[in-house]
Enzyme design. Structure first.
Site, mmCIF file in Angstrom:
data_model
loop_
_atom_site.group_PDB
_atom_site.id
_atom_site.type_symbol
_atom_site.label_atom_id
_atom_site.label_comp_id
_atom_site.label_asym_id
_atom_site.label_seq_id
_atom_site.Cartn_x
_atom_site.Cartn_y
_atom_site.Cartn_z
ATOM 1 N N VAL A 1 0.742 -1.126 0.055
ATOM 2 C CA VAL A 1 -0.093 -0.033 -0.102
ATOM 3 C C VAL A 1 1.130 1.596 0.047
ATOM 4 O O VAL A 1 0.577 2.678 -0.707
ATOM 5 C CB VAL A 1 -0.743 -0.044 1.364
ATOM 6 C CG1 VAL A 1 -1.456 1.480 1.120
ATOM 7 C CG2 VAL A 1 -2.270 -1.459 0.717
ATOM 8 N N ALA A 2 2.079 1.430 1.454
ATOM 9 C CA ALA A 2 2.684 2.654 1.051
ATOM 10 C C ALA A 2 3.617 2.986 -0.374
ATOM 11 O O ALA A 2 3.379 4.241 -1.075
ATOM 12 C CB ALA A 2 4.090 2.541 1.767
ATOM 13 N N ASP B 1 -5.535 28.580 -41.636
ATOM 14 C CA ASP B 1 -6.678 29.506 -42.721
ATOM 15 C C ASP B 1 -6.220 31.609 -42.395
ATOM 16 O O ASP B 1 -5.754 31.276 -41.099
ATOM 17 C CB ASP B 1 -8.001 29.322 -42.065
ATOM 18 C CG ASP B 1 -8.779 30.314 -43.583
ATOM 19 O OD1 ASP B 1 -8.652 30.727 -44.423
ATOM 20 O OD2 ASP B 1 -9.952 30.328 -43.117
ATOM 21 N N ASP C 1 -13.512 25.964 -41.373
ATOM 22 C CA ASP C 1 -14.679 26.789 -41.082
ATOM 23 C C ASP C 1 -15.516 25.973 -42.263
ATOM 24 O O ASP C 1 -17.407 26.207 -41.660
ATOM 25 C CB ASP C 1 -15.046 28.258 -41.513
ATOM 26 C CG ASP C 1 -14.584 29.266 -42.327
ATOM 27 O OD1 ASP C 1 -14.109 27.642 -43.788
ATOM 28 O OD2 ASP C 1 -14.069 30.553 -42.393
ATOM 29 N N ASP D 1 -14.965 22.002 -45.947
ATOM 30 C CA ASP D 1 -13.228 21.346 -44.680
ATOM 31 C C ASP D 1 -13.607 20.614 -43.981
ATOM 32 O O ASP D 1 -12.354 19.610 -43.441
ATOM 33 C CB ASP D 1 -12.828 22.535 -44.400
ATOM 34 C CG ASP D 1 -12.385 23.878 -44.825
ATOM 35 O OD1 ASP D 1 -12.148 23.885 -45.843
ATOM 36 O OD2 ASP D 1 -12.549 24.865 -43.899
ATOM 37 N N ASN E 1 8.485 5.905 -3.974
ATOM 38 C CA ASN E 1 7.892 5.331 -3.900
ATOM 39 C C ASN E 1 9.286 3.847 -3.827
ATOM 40 O O ASN E 1 9.364 3.084 -3.196
ATOM 41 C CB ASN E 1 6.661 4.319 -5.197
ATOM 42 C CG ASN E 1 5.677 5.076 -4.667
ATOM 43 O OD1 ASN E 1 5.346 5.360 -3.822
ATOM 44 N ND2 ASN E 1 5.011 4.849 -5.279
ATOM 45 N N ASN F 1 2.193 7.915 3.163
ATOM 46 C CA ASN F 1 2.159 7.818 1.868
ATOM 47 C C ASN F 1 0.722 8.670 2.067
ATOM 48 O O ASN F 1 0.353 10.126 1.286
ATOM 49 C CB ASN F 1 1.110 6.670 1.748
ATOM 50 C CG ASN F 1 1.280 6.112 0.487
ATOM 51 O OD1 ASN F 1 2.472 6.767 -0.884
ATOM 52 N ND2 ASN F 1 0.107 5.292 -0.429
ATOM 53 N N ASP G 1 0.603 11.601 -1.778
ATOM 54 C CA ASP G 1 0.494 11.717 -2.168
ATOM 55 C C ASP G 1 -1.124 12.415 -2.152
ATOM 56 O O ASP G 1 -2.504 12.400 -3.367
ATOM 57 C CB ASP G 1 -0.319 10.285 -2.723
ATOM 58 C CG ASP G 1 0.736 8.948 -3.220
ATOM 59 O OD1 ASP G 1 1.594 10.101 -3.751
ATOM 60 O OD2 ASP G 1 1.089 7.999 -2.919
#
Length: 837
Positions: A263-264, A310, A561, A565, A627, A666, A670
């Site tokens: 998990v860490a 254009d 436009d 096109d 990590n 963590n 995070d």
């Protein structure tokens, strides 16, 4: 001659308001919102979160197995991480939906409707039965109704019937919503709107914004799955190793620690941070007048290497004014008649093509009563302008009962149809060329007796001026400095195109004509290598140009436009439609819609796209390096305990951090700091080279940073484990010092990580998040209840000084790593600039 239906003058504002109340808006019913439960469950569908759920289950099992005494703090901490992640995900989903709803509103079609006797521009959703709607080629029909005053009207009904060929429509014939005006023009007398219309009955929304997952999101998902597999294998290895050393006397602590370790090292904030970065980036683009219709375009914008733009309205103001007339005779009367009659603009409301509007305004300034003239010479038929014919013809009924035709168009096309000697024709062509070389748009006018298009009488030339936008030159230069090649693609005269190109900073030694692109691939590639300006371009030429650029490996953004096109816009990597003057079809196939039609907005959108990607990369570098550091610390400490035979008071191996402490670190790293990265603005992103669309999210420099910074933080943590006991610190104090260090070091590493790529602006949210995280980590050492909860001991001034020294080394090492890794990139940029020069 087609009979015209008698029509009314449209609804009044009061009548329209009453009808809107009675019939409702001209829109489909919105889908019901998802329930909160379904939103929460969708947030848990992640391989990384599956590990968190497994950790929670095992921790609760251990607590129950031990007699369910006390408070299961670790289980609550894991549950807190899961709940926080889900809450942030749901919050961002709500924010994203609101943003997309706003984008849908901004990108909604607008139509010209006759209200109170004049044409008004309104949202298509406000149309009601009884309205008169103006339709032109390229428009998507907004409601069911009947055709009124059709002129060469052909409707593409393939969306409803599957019929591929456009159907000609006469006055009084029905036109269904969702179909496309392929040619000509008409008024639509609305009969049915919303869900009562043909398109509403089959519940097909043609204006929906694509919200499918972007390639970036898919890559992050794949990265998360790979990480989960690697973490799972590492956890299994830790379990096997621990059992080999410790035996099977205490299985649950070993299992729980292994899962908590997994998990860490999970970057839980990665999906949420990326969603937030995309949502905020799209909102910023909308504020800068760029509406994203497909989220995948956000990522692709950062890879654009060529912008094919254009001229009219994008690089220029699109505010044409007639500068001068050159009549073929002393009398300008016929020219003024041609200006007014071979003209589809509305005489009162200002609706219509800017060129047509400019011609009417000039005729008024010369004293012409446009409305009276059109009443005296009613139109019988017309042939609208198209890129192949390059003319417009209007056949009217004169006062003497005879038919007459008036034409306007490109000088080459008009002069070729006039009865002139070769010398006269060459003289007028030379005059047109001279005017075009000075940047003027040049139109020619002619008339004929009857509904004819040949053997015409030449009436003269008109010079129109459309000055470049003041910000266009700076935007072009900024794009070129960003490594993006800017090409001008226009239907204008080559000399006009070159003059405007030079004014806005595009090199223009010569303009390639569209018909030159019909040559071999090798020859077209040569033209592309030497030219930046392309004139007299037709739809097939634009498509050919895009395909050859892509064959050379370019990532192309193209503006357009008109109806014609659409194929090139769809073929381009990024299709950019004009929101102001663009047709509905162009907007439908485009990835991006410019509400203000400015070239500078394209450059701003590219800058935002690059910034979004840079922010995600910053998070990946920062999170992954921490990590790596935690993995080195925990695995290194475990191996050291085995080698040195170190044990705690219960006889277990000495591990520097408990599962709860790791989860706290963590959360600090995070959580808020990672989300603050999504708010980064990178003002130097346009100084970088375009990114390859196949580039890895973690590039070579980022990988080196992750490894080196992770090794430094992991090594310093291990050094504290070895140093502090020799200075007299207890095992608890040593572990507490390592905990304080790793928590703060993880947050501090965000500062150099975000400066490795594009240099971000000062972000007060990042600084506030770092400061808040440091304060929270310091509270762990000073606040007794929190210290007791996390299982920490008091630190002496010497131990705090050792932690502070390690943090200083961490900051210096991070800065040094960034400086070393940026040096080759800077050298490469300098070399590239030298080569371009």
């Amino acid at each position: 001659m087609q009979q015209l239906l008698p029509i009314h003058s449209g609804l009044t504002t009061t009548e329209a308001r009453d009808a809107l109340t009675r019939f409702g808006p001209n829109a489909l019913r919105e889908q019901p919102p998802r329930s909160l439960l379904s939103r929460v469950l969708s947030q848990l569908k992640s391989a990384l979160l599956y590990l968190l759920l497994l950790a929670l289950a095992l921790d609760l099992a251990a607590w129950i197995y031990a007699g369910a005494e006390g408070i299961p703090l670790e289980a609550l901490a894991i549950l807190g991480v899961i709940v926080l992640n889900a809450a942030l995900g749901v919050l961002q989903e709500y924010r994203s939906e609101r943003a997309l709803a706003e984008l849908k509103r901004l990108g909604a079609p607008r139509v010209w409707v006759k209200r109170d006797g004049a044409l008004q521009r309104i949202d298509a959703s406000q149309i009601v039965p009884g309205d008169l709607v103006r339709l032109e080629a390229g428009d998507r029909v907004p409601a069911d109704g009947v055709a009124v005053e059709p002129e060469s009207l052909r409707v593409d009904e393939s969306v409803l019937t599957g019929e591929s060929l456009p159907i000609e429509k006469s006055a009084g014939e029905h036109i269904h919503s969702g179909t496309l005006i392929a040619h000509g023009s008409a008024l639509l007398e609305v009969e049915r709107t919303g869900e009562s219309s043909a398109m509403g009955k089959i519940a097909v929304s043609l204006q929906a914004i694509d919200v499918s997952r972007t390639p970036l999101e898919q890559r992050v998902d794949r990265l998360g799955t790979k990480l989960a597999k690697v973490i799972g294998v590492l956890c299994v290895a830790l379990v096997v190793g621990a059992f080999a050393v410790e035996g099977f006397d205490r299985p649950l602590p070993i299992l729980l620690f292994a899962v908590a370790f997994g998990v860490a090292v999970i970057p839980e904030g990665m999906p949420t941070m990326m969603t937030l970065a995309l949502a905020l980036g799209v909102q910023r683009m909308a504020r800068r007048k760029a509406v994203v219709r497909r989220l995948a375009a956000v990522e692709a914008l950062g890879s654009v290497t060529v912008i094919a733009t254009d001229k009219t309205g994008t690089l220029t103001r699109n505010q044409l004014q007639v500068s001068e007339l050159e009549p073929a005779s002393a009398d300008e009367g016929d020219m003024l008649c041609a200006m007014c009659l071979a003209n589809d603009a509305d005489g009162a409301g200002g609706a219509g093509d800017p060129l047509d509007v400019a011609l009417l305004e000039h005729a008024r300034r010369q004293g012409t009563d446009v409305a009276a003239l059109r009443l005296a010479y009613p139109r019988l038929s017309s042939h609208g302008f198209d890129s192949g014919w390059r003319c417009m013809r209007a056949t009217v009924l004169g006062r003497d009962g005879q038919e007459r035709s008036f034409l306007k168009g490109a000088p080459e096309a008009i002069l070729a149809r006039c009865q002139l000697s070769e010398n006269e024709r060459a003289l007028w062509l030379e005059r047109a060329s001279q005017a075009a070389s000075s940047g003027f748009k040049v139109l020619a006018f002619a008339r004929g007796d009857g509904a004819v298009e040949r053997h015409l009488t030449f009436l003269g030339l008109a010079r129109l001026w459309d000055e470049p936008r003041p910000e266009a030159r700076g935007a072009v230069l900024a794009a070129q400095a960003a490594g993006i090649r800017v090409l001008m693609i226009t239907g204008d005269h080559p000399a006009t195109a070159c003059a405007v190109a030079r004014a806005v900073g595009i090199e223009a030694t010569r303009a390639v004509r569209g018909d030159e692109l019909a040559q071999s691939d090798a020859r077209v590639d040569e033209l592309l290598a030497s030219s930046q300006v392309f004139a007299r371009m037709q739809p097939e030429h634009k498509l050919r140009l895009i395909e050859r650029l892509q064959a050379q490996g370019e990532i192309v953004a193209m503006t357009g436009d008109g109806l014609n096109d659409a194929p090139a816009l769809k073929r381009a990597d990024i299709g950019i439609a004009m929101g102001g003057r663009g047709s509905d079809v162009a907007r439908e196939v485009a990835d991006l819609v410019l509400l203000d039609d400015h070239f500078a907005t394209i450059v701003a959108a590219i800058e935002e796209g690059r910034s979004i990607y840079a922010n995600v990369q910053s998070f990946v570098r920062f999170s992954f390096s921490s990590n790596v550091a935690l993995a080195i610390l925990i695995v290194g400490a475990a191996l050291g305990s085995v080698v040195l035979g170190l044990r705690d008071q219960d006889g277990a191996l000495l591990i520097p951090l408990t599962a709860l402490q790791v989860l706290w670190i963590n959360f600090l790293g995070d959580g808020p700091p990672a989300l603050a990265l999504a708010l980064d603005r990178n003002s130097t992103s346009l100084q970088e080279r375009p990114r390859s669309p196949k580039a890895s999210l973690l590039d070579a420099a980022g990988t080196r940073f992750v490894v080196v910074d992770g090794l430094v933080k992991g090594a310093l943590g291990l050094s504290l484990l070895l140093l502090l006991p020799s200075l007299g610190a207890t095992n608890l104090a040593t572990a507490s010092a390592v905990f304080i260090y790793e928590g703060v070091a993880k947050v501090l590493s965000m500062l150099p990580a975000r400066r490795l790529g594009a240099r971000p602006n000062t972000n007060p949210w990042v600084l506030a998040a770092v400061a808040a995280s440091i304060v929270l980590q310091a509270a762990c050492a000073l606040f007794e209840p929190l210290r007791r909860t996390l299982g920490l001991g008091r630190l002496s001034w010497l131990e705090l000084g050792a932690v502070l020294g390690a943090l200083c080394v961490t900051l210096l090492a991070g800065e040094l790593v960034v400086r070393v890794l940026r040096t080759p990139a800077v050298a490469g940029e300098t070399t590239a600039q030298g080569l371009r020069a």
